[in-house]
Enzyme design. Structure first.
Site, short mmCIF file in Angstrom:
data_model
loop_
_atom_site.label_atom_id
_atom_site.label_comp_id
_atom_site.label_asym_id
_atom_site.label_seq_id
_atom_site.Cartn_x
_atom_site.Cartn_y
_atom_site.Cartn_z
N GLU A 92 0.84 -1.20 0.00
CA GLU A 92 0.00 0.00 0.00
C GLU A 92 0.87 1.25 0.00
O GLU A 92 1.22 1.77 1.07
CB GLU A 92 -0.92 0.03 1.23
CG GLU A 92 -1.88 -1.14 1.34
CD GLU A 92 -2.79 -1.03 2.55
OE1 GLU A 92 -2.82 0.06 3.18
OE2 GLU A 92 -3.45 -2.01 2.87
N ASN A 136 0.30 0.05 -5.65
CA ASN A 136 -0.26 1.36 -5.32
C ASN A 136 -1.66 1.14 -4.72
O ASN A 136 -2.42 0.33 -5.22
CB ASN A 136 -0.33 2.15 -6.64
CG ASN A 136 -0.84 3.55 -6.49
OD1 ASN A 136 -1.80 3.82 -5.78
ND2 ASN A 136 -0.24 4.47 -7.21
N TRP A 137 -1.99 1.85 -3.67
CA TRP A 137 -3.30 1.69 -3.03
C TRP A 137 -4.15 2.92 -3.33
O TRP A 137 -3.86 3.98 -2.82
CB TRP A 137 -3.13 1.53 -1.51
CG TRP A 137 -4.38 1.14 -0.81
CD1 TRP A 137 -5.20 1.95 -0.09
CD2 TRP A 137 -4.98 -0.16 -0.76
NE1 TRP A 137 -6.26 1.25 0.41
CE2 TRP A 137 -6.15 -0.05 0.01
CE3 TRP A 137 -4.66 -1.40 -1.32
CZ2 TRP A 137 -6.99 -1.15 0.25
CZ3 TRP A 137 -5.49 -2.48 -1.06
CH2 TRP A 137 -6.63 -2.35 -0.29
N ILE A 138 -5.11 2.89 -4.21
CA ILE A 138 -5.86 1.74 -4.67
C ILE A 138 -6.21 2.03 -6.12
O ILE A 138 -6.10 3.17 -6.56
CB ILE A 138 -7.10 1.59 -3.78
CG1 ILE A 138 -7.88 0.30 -4.03
CG2 ILE A 138 -8.01 2.78 -3.95
CD1 ILE A 138 -8.97 0.05 -2.96
N SER A 192 -8.77 7.59 -3.70
CA SER A 192 -7.36 7.26 -3.86
C SER A 192 -7.07 6.53 -5.17
O SER A 192 -5.92 6.17 -5.44
CB SER A 192 -6.89 6.37 -2.69
OG SER A 192 -6.86 7.11 -1.50
N GLU A 207 -6.52 5.61 -9.17
CA GLU A 207 -6.01 6.23 -10.40
C GLU A 207 -7.12 6.31 -11.45
O GLU A 207 -6.97 7.00 -12.46
CB GLU A 207 -4.82 5.45 -10.94
CG GLU A 207 -3.50 5.86 -10.32
CD GLU A 207 -3.45 5.57 -8.83
OE1 GLU A 207 -3.21 6.52 -8.05
OE2 GLU A 207 -3.65 4.41 -8.43
#
Length: 1006
Positions: free
Chosen positions: A513, A572-574, A592, A594
């Site tokens: 994370e 990567n979170w999330i 959060s 992308e």
């Protein structure tokens, strides 16, 4: 690939049939009681639905986020019922009939013809029952009934003290009577971790087999394990392949079963044939183990996800009675402490995402057709991802199947919140871990079984290790925990890090994370109309980013969190915005992702394409539609080593480089036209120039359609996506257009609508705002085919409309042989080469021996450290003394430190992060015999994590004239300690960030 789904998607022997059991259930959003399970119960007034189905699709993404990270806890919860009639064809009389549920939340209580079968309580792992003894022997329809209960643990969670009380309640569940536990007593059943989304939210299948058959990988209620296939001693020349085939004989007589295994390559050519005969007694079982060499194996890896097809078959006297085909990948993976991750002998940095296994969507919740879950994962792959971590609980069968086919190395957890538990709740969790491994252990993409999202007790760690070693001893996988300590380290292979942290220095680390910040897609930057920034953001306890800031931050996070040579990389979170764990009450989600909730990309998504890709990629962050007179910095992300920027063909020079991938151009004066970024690498052109053009005024709306691979099916659960854009006279999207649009529709479909990220109550409406010039809506099919027409209008713009044909769907006796749609990815025609990559042997030595050196420790006394705040340069400092700065971003020096603090390590945090909200803000690992002190601002209420873990002393330190009380804790064992938010109530504006000291000493405190 798991057997149950494999049989639904590949070939069978003459006697195995798998029915799609999703369509045409009856549903009621209330609890009529146990009589709803009886055959004669009148369900005529109930609603017709099809699985996957959730009864929370009308209230998800619909409420303001709670700044305490408790999630969307105003969603409906309670007991509901499903019923379905079905008839087994007369031609299948005498066969075995099993039902498989891929997932029911949270509790799924199942009945057949009024007979209670059992209740599954884990919410995420597939389970099944043998229906055969209870089916009607004549042509009468059968009735299956399912009670679903999704009530959450806390509703709502208001603060950490409430959480502590709940954890105490769970820990009081000492009696091991599983039948008494309620869904609100299970830690992972909590809106902080997952949205409510109750119901039969994943696929349902009927498996019809000969009484002599290969068992299903459904341990819960059936106690069967299914085939287990694996490869060992893997080289470029050969691989030792083994298949363990469990055979069950429910016939009245013993059988000489000819068990065979055929391994075919991707073209269908046989590369290995194995056969063995076993005598299986009537009512008995046998496990047949077959093994042989595959010559010159093609190896599975992210860049080349090569799958063999393993057909396991039973024949009697030359007649095939059962078979199942398992897609399978051969790979050789190694996680190392000092040099990161290797697959098939070469080094690979993992990069990708974490994602909630609910994979929720506005207006649909988690009840989506398989192809829509695949669409989300396809977006990840198109960004260059090679890694996937499912968060807190296990991903669904279709998600793991797609990871196999897309080449996404997967961390697959069991079920967990963020704490150990005991009693009945622990029993459910441990058994779910067992069932998970059995169901998914043939999937090559899974390289990590995550046994816990936080540390557990030694006894529990031993138990989970035994489960792993019992059911997957040959799969070439690792067992892992996130936020573990030295107790767990003895029973695990890999540590799951957070925000670049590494709690256990002696183990390899995979990031779970990082980059957990928040940003809505609709807010471009502080120069863009109509909002010119993010209204209200500065007043939040946790300050979110605009889209430009979020994209720029992506670069630094990737480089600093995953960049170390000894780091395996990770997630990567999330990936997509979620309803759980939000911290900004301006929003209706945790932003959060992308991509946003309906999977429309943010600027950060395009930046990840640059970071993750091995191909030339360049992206100008933002748009080119500003008011005249605007002057701003332009940011370009590129994996080239130089970028030149042009405005209307006039060079603005070369960008200043930050963190390898970010190129900045300061004080660019806006003028309409075209802005172009030209990248080079080592002086040569690097891909195509990236161009953004100024759009003119919006003149019309445009609709685009996205449907599943087989079209829009009238099965009651399929969906169609419609993208609506505001465009100028040349067809360019208008990036600053924010305005309401209205929809009208006709035909056999159910309107599910779209989502406005800052507006409560925006889903399921026939209107919504376009955000940054675009938005997306969905419609769900019914069981009636026909034309569906949608028209969209907005003031001052030309309207648009589209017609979609809902295709007929065959259903007879409640059953259909038409199986769920899935996207068929195509394998790259050429296996990649790695000319510049050193081999595993070159880097770490022969025969898998890892170099003996250890990574540098964070401090003299602190042996592991992670920090989740926005200040990326926070770190450990050693040798605390007067006149040294307490914080990394302020000139606030220590003075008059007590002698027992002199020489200590301390966490040099960011004072700017004093109001940052996180449950796991700071994590430190310390050895036995050390003492920890926390200096906390006396103007503030004491957070529960501080008062429950530390003892208040009468000693203080003074920073910037402000007194801070010292709280103390002695570590009697090697420990990993988690520190939460400094300020839990945002009304307290003036606050110094707490300071953590660690030293090996035993002070005398008053």
């Amino acid at each position: 690939m798991a057997l149950a789904l494999t049989t639904a998607l590949t070939s069978y022997g003459s006697d195995r049939i798998v029915y799609n059991f999703n369509p045409d259930w009856k549903f009621i959003k209330q609890d009529p009681g146990i009589q709803a399970a009886q055959v004669g119960y009148n369900d005529a007034t109930w609603t017709s639905v099809s699985a996957p189905h959730t009864y929370n699709d009308i209230d998800t993404f619909n409420h303001k986020a709670n700044p305490d990270m408790s999630g969307e806890n105003e969603m409906w919860g309670g007991r509901t019922w499903y019923r379905k009639q079905f008839t087994i064809p007369e031609s299948l009389k005498g066969k075995k009939v099993y039902i498989e549920f891929e997932g029911v939340r949270q509790f799924g209580e199942v009945y057949i013809n009024g007979k209670y079968l059992g209740v599954c309580k884990n919410g995420f792992v597939p389970f099944g029952f043998d229906l055969t003894p209870y089916l009607n022997k004549d042509a009468k329809p059968n009735v299956i009934a399912v009670m679903c209960d999704n009530r959450f643990m806390v509703n709502p969670v208001k603060d950490e003290q409430n959480l502590a009380k709940i954890e105490a309640q769970v820990n009081a569940l000492i009696p091991e009577d599983e039948d008494k536990i309620q869904p609100n007593q299970i830690p992972w059943n909590h809106s902080r971790w997952h949205p409510t989304d109750g119901g039969i939210y994943r696929n349902v299948f009927l498996h019809v087999t000969d009484p002599l058959h290969i068992s299903l990988p459904l341990y819960d209620f059936l106690q069967t394990e299914g085939p287990y296939v694996y490869a060992e001693s893997i080289t470029d020349q050969s691989a030792r392949f083994t298949a363990e085939i469990p055979v069950e004989n429910s016939r009245l007589d013993a059988a000489n079963a000819d068990v065979s295994v055929v391994v075919n390559d991707s073209s269908g050519k046989s590369v290995l044939n194995l056969k063995q005969t076993a005598l299986v007694t009537a009512g008995g079982k046998a496990k047949v183990v077959l093994s042989g060499l595959i010559a010159n194996p093609q190896l599975w890896e992210p860049a080349y996800p090569y799958l063999y097809h393993v057909t396991c078959q039973i024949s009697v006297a030359g007649q095939v009675v059962d078979s199942v085909t398992i897609p399978y990948g051969i790979r050789n993976a190694v996680f190392t402490t000092d040099h990161g991750f290797f697959i098939n002998g070469h080094h690979v940095k993992l990069h990708g995402w974490g994602q909630r296994p609910t994979d929720e969507w506005p207006g649909l919740g988690t009840a989506q057709p398989d192809w829509l879950h695949e669409y989300t994962m396809l977006l990840m792959k198109q960004a260059g991802s090679n890694f996937m971590r499912w968060g807190h609980a296990s991903g669904a069968p279709i998600m793991i199947t797609m990871a196999d086919q897309y080449g996404l190395i997967t961390d697959q957890p069991g079920v967990d919140g963020e704490a150990d538990t005991v009693g009945a709740a622990w029993k459910i969790r441990a058994e779910a871990f067992r069932d998970l491994i059995i169901y998914y252990r043939n999937h090559p993409s899974i390289l990590i079984w995550e046994a816990g999202n936080q540390k557990v007790s030694k006894q529990h760690a031993i138990q989970m290790r035994k489960i792993f070693q019992t059911y997957d001893p040959h799969g070439g996988r690792a067992e892992a925990y996130r936020r573990a300590d030295q107790t767990d380290a003895k029973y695990m292979d890999v540590g799951i890090g957070t925000e670049g942290g590494r709690e256990i220095a002696s183990l390899p680390v995979v990031e779970g994370e990082y980059d957990r910040e928040e940003s809505p897609r609709r807010i471009w930057d502080n120069k863009t109309p109509p909002t010119f920034g993010y209204p209200g953001a500065s007043k939040q306890a946790y300050q979110p980013y605009d889209s430009e800031e979020f994209a720029v931050h992506q670069v630094a996070q990737y480089v600093h969190k995953l960049g170390a040579e000894n780091h395996s990389g990770g997630g990567n979170w999330i990936f997509s915005d979620t309803t759980s764990g939000g911290r900004v009450d301006l929003e209706t989600a945790r932003n959060s992702g992308e991509v946003d909730g309906v999977r429309l990309p943010k600027e950060a998504y395009y930046v990840t394409q640059v970071l993750f890709s091995s191909l030339p990629k360049t992206h100008i962050i933002g748009h080119w539609n500003y008011p005249l007179g605007t002057k701003k910095t332009i940011y370009v992300a590129s994996n080239g080593d130089d970028v030149e920027l042009f405005l209307n063909n006039h060079s603005l020079g070369h960008g200043k480089v930050y963190d390898r991938y970010l190129f900045t151009f300061s004080d660019v004066n806006y003028e309409p036209g075209e802005i172009k970024a030209v990248a080079t690498y080592k002086g040569k052109p690097w891909g195509n120039p990236y161009v953004i053009k100024t759009a003119g005024p919006a003149v019309k709306l445009r609709i685009k359609c996205l449907i599943g691979p087989s079209g829009f099916k009238a099965d009651g659960s399929d969906v169609v996506l419609l993208d609506v854009e505001a465009v100028d006279s040349k067809g360019l999207r208008c990036p600053t257009f924010q305005q309401r649009v209205d929809f009208t529709y006709s035909g056999p479909a159910i309107w599910r609508g779209g989502w406005n990220s800052a507006k409560p109550g925006s889903i399921n409406n026939t209107y919504l705002d376009l955000e940054a010039g675009i938005n997306r809506v969905t419609l769900r099919s019914t069981l009636t085919p026909g034309k569906v027409t949608v028209k969209v209008q907005s003031a001052g713009l030309a309207s648009d409309e589209i017609t979609i044909n809902s295709k007929p769907f065959t259903l007879a006796g409640g059953l259909t042989a038409t199986l769920p749609d899935k996207i068929e990815p195509k394998l790259s025609a050429q296996k990649p080469t790695y000319p510049d990559s050193e081999s595993y042997e070159q880097i770490v030595g022969k025969q898998g021996k890892v170099a003996a050196t250890s990574p540098a420790q964070p401090g003299k006394f602190i042996k592991a450290f992670s920090y989740s705040g926005p200040t990326s340069i926070a770190h450990i400092e050693t040798n605390a003394n007067n006149e040294r700065n307490a914080f990394v971003d302020r000139d606030y020096a220590f003075s008059n430190l007590s002698k027992y603090l002199i020489g200590a390590d301390w966490v040099q945090a960011g004072d700017a992060d004093s109001h940052y909200s996180a449950l796991d803000f700071v994590v430190v690992g310390v050895p036995a015999g050390t003492t920890l002190w926390v200096a906390h601002d006396d103007r503030l209420p004491r957070p529960s994590w501080l008062t429950t873990q530390f003892k208040e002393s009468q000693d203080k330190i003074i920073l910037k004239g402000q007194s801070m009380t010292l709280f103390r804790r002695k570590a009697s064992d090697d420990e990993t300690i988690t520190f939460g938010s400094n300020v839990e109530d945002p009304k307290f504006k003036d606050a110094l960030m707490y300071v953590i000291f660690v030293k090996k000493t035993t002070p005398k405190v008053k």
